[in-house]
Design a protein around this motif. Structure first.
Motif, PDB file in Angstrom:
ATOM      1  N   ASP A   1       6.541  -7.318 -16.817  1.00  0.00           N
ATOM      2  CA  ASP A   1       6.302  -6.211 -17.743  1.00  0.00           C
ATOM      3  C   ASP A   1       6.229  -4.902 -16.953  1.00  0.00           C
ATOM      4  O   ASP A   1       5.423  -4.785 -16.032  1.00  0.00           O
ATOM      5  CB  ASP A   1       4.975  -6.467 -18.470  1.00  0.00           C
ATOM      6  CG  ASP A   1       4.622  -5.324 -19.406  1.00  0.00           C
ATOM      7  OD1 ASP A   1       5.546  -4.595 -19.839  1.00  0.00           O
ATOM      8  OD2 ASP A   1       3.421  -5.161 -19.714  1.00  0.00           O
ATOM      9  N   ASP A   2       7.092  -3.956 -17.307  1.00  0.00           N
ATOM     10  CA  ASP A   2       7.049  -2.686 -16.580  1.00  0.00           C
ATOM     11  C   ASP A   2       6.509  -1.549 -17.454  1.00  0.00           C
ATOM     12  O   ASP A   2       6.805  -0.372 -17.214  1.00  0.00           O
ATOM     13  CB  ASP A   2       8.421  -2.327 -15.974  1.00  0.00           C
ATOM     14  CG  ASP A   2       9.488  -2.092 -17.040  1.00  0.00           C
ATOM     15  OD1 ASP A   2       9.219  -2.376 -18.215  1.00  0.00           O
ATOM     16  OD2 ASP A   2      10.585  -1.631 -16.682  1.00  0.00           O
ATOM     17  N   THR A   3       5.705  -1.901 -18.438  1.00  0.00           N
ATOM     18  CA  THR A   3       5.044  -0.867 -19.240  1.00  0.00           C
ATOM     19  C   THR A   3       4.187  -0.008 -18.304  1.00  0.00           C
ATOM     20  O   THR A   3       3.381  -0.548 -17.544  1.00  0.00           O
ATOM     21  CB  THR A   3       4.131  -1.518 -20.301  1.00  0.00           C
ATOM     22  OG1 THR A   3       4.898  -2.475 -21.034  1.00  0.00           O
ATOM     23  CG2 THR A   3       3.556  -0.475 -21.247  1.00  0.00           C
ATOM     24  N   PRO A   4       4.361   1.318 -18.341  1.00  0.00           N
ATOM     25  CA  PRO A   4       3.621   2.160 -17.398  1.00  0.00           C
ATOM     26  C   PRO A   4       2.118   2.129 -17.674  1.00  0.00           C
ATOM     27  O   PRO A   4       1.687   1.988 -18.823  1.00  0.00           O
ATOM     28  CB  PRO A   4       4.181   3.562 -17.638  1.00  0.00           C
ATOM     29  CG  PRO A   4       5.279   3.442 -18.620  1.00  0.00           C
ATOM     30  CD  PRO A   4       5.263   2.084 -19.217  1.00  0.00           C
ATOM     31  N   THR A   5       1.333   2.257 -16.625  1.00  0.00           N
ATOM     32  CA  THR A   5      -0.123   2.320 -16.766  1.00  0.00           C
ATOM     33  C   THR A   5      -0.578   3.758 -16.542  1.00  0.00           C
ATOM     34  O   THR A   5       0.154   4.565 -15.981  1.00  0.00           O
ATOM     35  CB  THR A   5      -0.826   1.440 -15.718  1.00  0.00           C
ATOM     36  OG1 THR A   5      -0.458   1.927 -14.430  1.00  0.00           O
ATOM     37  CG2 THR A   5      -0.432  -0.010 -15.849  1.00  0.00           C
ATOM     38  N   VAL A   6      -1.805   4.056 -16.995  1.00  0.00           N
ATOM     39  CA  VAL A   6      -2.392   5.373 -16.710  1.00  0.00           C
ATOM     40  C   VAL A   6      -3.391   5.174 -15.562  1.00  0.00           C
ATOM     41  O   VAL A   6      -3.846   4.058 -15.339  1.00  0.00           O
ATOM     42  CB  VAL A   6      -3.091   5.968 -17.956  1.00  0.00           C
ATOM     43  CG1 VAL A   6      -2.058   6.255 -19.031  1.00  0.00           C
ATOM     44  CG2 VAL A   6      -4.175   5.033 -18.484  1.00  0.00           C
ATOM     45  N   PRO A   7      -3.744   6.262 -14.842  1.00  0.00           N
ATOM     46  CA  PRO A   7      -4.633   6.121 -13.688  1.00  0.00           C
ATOM     47  C   PRO A   7      -5.941   5.432 -14.061  1.00  0.00           C
ATOM     48  O   PRO A   7      -6.535   5.741 -15.100  1.00  0.00           O
ATOM     49  CB  PRO A   7      -4.887   7.565 -13.254  1.00  0.00           C
ATOM     50  CG  PRO A   7      -3.667   8.303 -13.703  1.00  0.00           C
ATOM     51  CD  PRO A   7      -3.267   7.651 -14.991  1.00  0.00           C
ATOM     52  N   GLY A   8      -6.350   4.494 -13.236  1.00  0.00           N
ATOM     53  CA  GLY A   8      -7.610   3.786 -13.443  1.00  0.00           C
ATOM     54  C   GLY A   8      -7.504   2.606 -14.377  1.00  0.00           C
ATOM     55  O   GLY A   8      -8.412   1.780 -14.456  1.00  0.00           O
ATOM     56  N   GLU A   9      -6.379   2.497 -15.075  1.00  0.00           N
ATOM     57  CA  GLU A   9      -6.180   1.384 -16.008  1.00  0.00           C
ATOM     58  C   GLU A   9      -5.789   0.125 -15.226  1.00  0.00           C
ATOM     59  O   GLU A   9      -4.930   0.187 -14.349  1.00  0.00           O
ATOM     60  CB  GLU A   9      -5.065   1.765 -16.997  1.00  0.00           C
ATOM     61  CG  GLU A   9      -4.773   0.727 -18.064  1.00  0.00           C
ATOM     62  CD  GLU A   9      -3.500   1.064 -18.860  1.00  0.00           C
ATOM     63  OE1 GLU A   9      -3.254   0.418 -19.884  1.00  0.00           O
ATOM     64  OE2 GLU A   9      -2.749   1.975 -18.438  1.00  0.00           O
TER      65      GLU A   9
ATOM     66  N   ASP B   1       0.812  -6.934  -6.508  1.00  0.00           N
ATOM     67  CA  ASP B   1      -0.080  -7.576  -7.479  1.00  0.00           C
ATOM     68  C   ASP B   1       0.474  -8.945  -7.899  1.00  0.00           C
ATOM     69  O   ASP B   1       1.624  -9.280  -7.587  1.00  0.00           O
ATOM     70  CB  ASP B   1      -0.297  -6.661  -8.703  1.00  0.00           C
ATOM     71  CG  ASP B   1       0.994  -6.383  -9.446  1.00  0.00           C
ATOM     72  OD1 ASP B   1       1.728  -7.331  -9.791  1.00  0.00           O
ATOM     73  OD2 ASP B   1       1.306  -5.197  -9.689  1.00  0.00           O
TER      74      ASP B   1
ATOM     75  N   ARG C   1      -4.012  -3.525 -14.915  1.00  0.00           N
ATOM     76  CA  ARG C   1      -2.939  -4.251 -15.598  1.00  0.00           C
ATOM     77  C   ARG C   1      -3.493  -5.558 -16.165  1.00  0.00           C
ATOM     78  O   ARG C   1      -4.384  -6.161 -15.559  1.00  0.00           O
ATOM     79  CB  ARG C   1      -1.812  -4.562 -14.622  1.00  0.00           C
ATOM     80  CG  ARG C   1      -0.957  -3.359 -14.289  1.00  0.00           C
ATOM     81  CD  ARG C   1       0.460  -3.791 -13.974  1.00  0.00           C
ATOM     82  NE  ARG C   1       1.294  -2.638 -13.676  1.00  0.00           N
ATOM     83  CZ  ARG C   1       2.103  -2.067 -14.572  1.00  0.00           C
ATOM     84  NH1 ARG C   1       2.160  -2.512 -15.813  1.00  0.00           N
ATOM     85  NH2 ARG C   1       2.862  -1.045 -14.223  1.00  0.00           N
TER      86      ARG C   1
END
Lengths: 287, 287
Positions: free
Chosen positions: A186-194, A52, A196
């Protein structure tokens, strides 16, 4: 091949010859390390292209910094090679002093044999005059050797240690900028479908590269100087204030004193043994 | 051998696979550099044994410092290897996400074929339900991938750059002590027959080694931390606050929306082409 060549080295320069050869391997290893690090840097950038926007931008610029760090590794190898070149000057002087030592021993051997076989031979006088000249030549050679050794030793390790410090200081600066760069991701975790959030640190990342470039441009090493008192060393590896011709009578007198000294007489008397080396070296002179 | 193994890597992890392989060569190069530098250090000490007291003492102690500098090179190689291990975790996630992508494409392909051959087949309903499940699985996998990639990317280059800084800081300290040591050798030129003054810096040279030892003992790195927001990452590479089971209905709904969206329909309609990869990868899943 190389070990045969090693055998041909005079005894006096064998150890330094070996060290200089190993340093060649050391230089090669750093050249390889630089090349592989360069490859790693471009492969990081290539991998980033498939990622990305944020990871792509950061990894591309990180690749640039890592490539520069790799470049410093190659510069370090070059500086080690320079230091190695200076050590070769000691080795060459060692090699050139060897025949002088051999020549003196050869005359001492001849005197010894003749004293045993034909103690009244008139040739003994000639040989002893020759020994005085050989001794004088030896005094000069040994002075040259110690002068060259100390001066070039200091010079070689001045270059060697300055190279370590230069590589280290530049790489610290570059690695610190690299850390600044990595912190922009930024390595803040994402949730599925979210999705960035769009990457907004592109400008800051560019700034990091600019700062790194400026850092390299304005770099100056912070080293304590190594002092040398050898500046007065003339072309003959003697103190510049000593005129070779003017010194000659004094050296001859000194050589005569050494040859006539009870200790030297005794040494010759004990069967041609000399303190410096084995007579097997004579073969080298003949070669 | 190794290139054949490279071919077997799924498309998604090929670039990182290559990078990790090159890093292996990089690590080896630094291990070699360390070994050769160790040899150079002991050969310097051996050469010194044949020299006068001053050169002998200084070169022996310089050998000790150079050996320690070489030791840091090996430690650096170990740290690079640690960083490389972290990158492997990204590569493994990339590899594990590949079958999910392939599975989704396979179903999309099947739907496409069936719509062409038998547009009224009741199997189409089953396949579209299957596609929704595949899409849901894919949403999870892609979220895991971006989460792992960013977290491990930061972690790997935290280790990598910290290793560069640690090696550099320690080697600067050791090289500075080495320069202090070299400065203890007097290289004032001598004249033939002149004896050098006895070496009086033996104590000072010992002091240099003590200071170097203390410097290493008290070393602590001076690095700016790399911040991570990934601390909340759960075992499933999802934010720790997200309960997998609770999230499931939401993900399924999202997957259904994606499958039913005009864009997705169009993509399937255009002959099963998907944005991510080529269908040649299907062979990997079968293998």
């Amino acid at each position: 091949m190389s070990s045969l060549r090693g055998i041909q080295q005079p005894e006096l320069s064998k150890k330094l010859y070996k060290l200089i050869k190993t340093e060649n391997h050391q230089v090669s290893a750093y050249e390889t390390a630089s090349r592989e690090s360069q490859s790693v840097a471009s492969q990081l950038s290539e991998w980033g292209e498939t990622q990305d926007d944020a990871v792509s931008d950061i990894s591309d610029k990180l690749g640039v910094l890592l490539a520069e760090i790799a470049e410093q590794e190659d510069l370090f190898a070059q500086h080690l090679e320079d230091s190695r070149g200076v050590l070769k000057q000691i080795r060459n002087t060692e090699s050139s002093v060897q025949p002088t030592r051999n020549h003196k021993t050869k005359i001492q051997d001849e005197i010894q044999k003749l004293k045993y076989k034909e103690p009244t031979s008139p040739k003994l006088v000639t040989l002893e005059q020759e020994l005085v000249r050989a001794e004088a030549q030896s005094l000069v050679a040994e002075a040259q050797l110690t002068n060259v050794t100390r001066q070039k030793f200091k010079e070689a390790y001045d270059l060697h240690t300055a190279a370590i410090i230069e590589r280290a200081e530049k790489q610290i600066m570059l690695a610190q900028q690299a850390r600044r760069l990595v912190n922009l991701l930024d390595d803040t975790p994402t949730v599925p479908g979210e999705e960035r959030a769009p990457f907004e640190n592109s400008e800051a990342a560019r700034e990091v590269l600019n700062d790194a470039e400026a850092g390299l441009r304005n770099y100056s090493p912070s080293i304590e100087p190594i002092h040398s008192a050898a500046g007065r060393l003339g072309v003959n590896a003697m103190p510049g204030s000593i005129e070779q011709e003017a010194a000659q009578p004094r050296i001859m007198q000194q050589a005569e004193e050494i040859v006539q000294s009870p200790q030297q007489q005794e040494t010759v008397g004990r069967g041609g043994q000399v303190p410096y080396y084995s007579t097997s070296e004579t073969t080298y002179v003949a070669a």
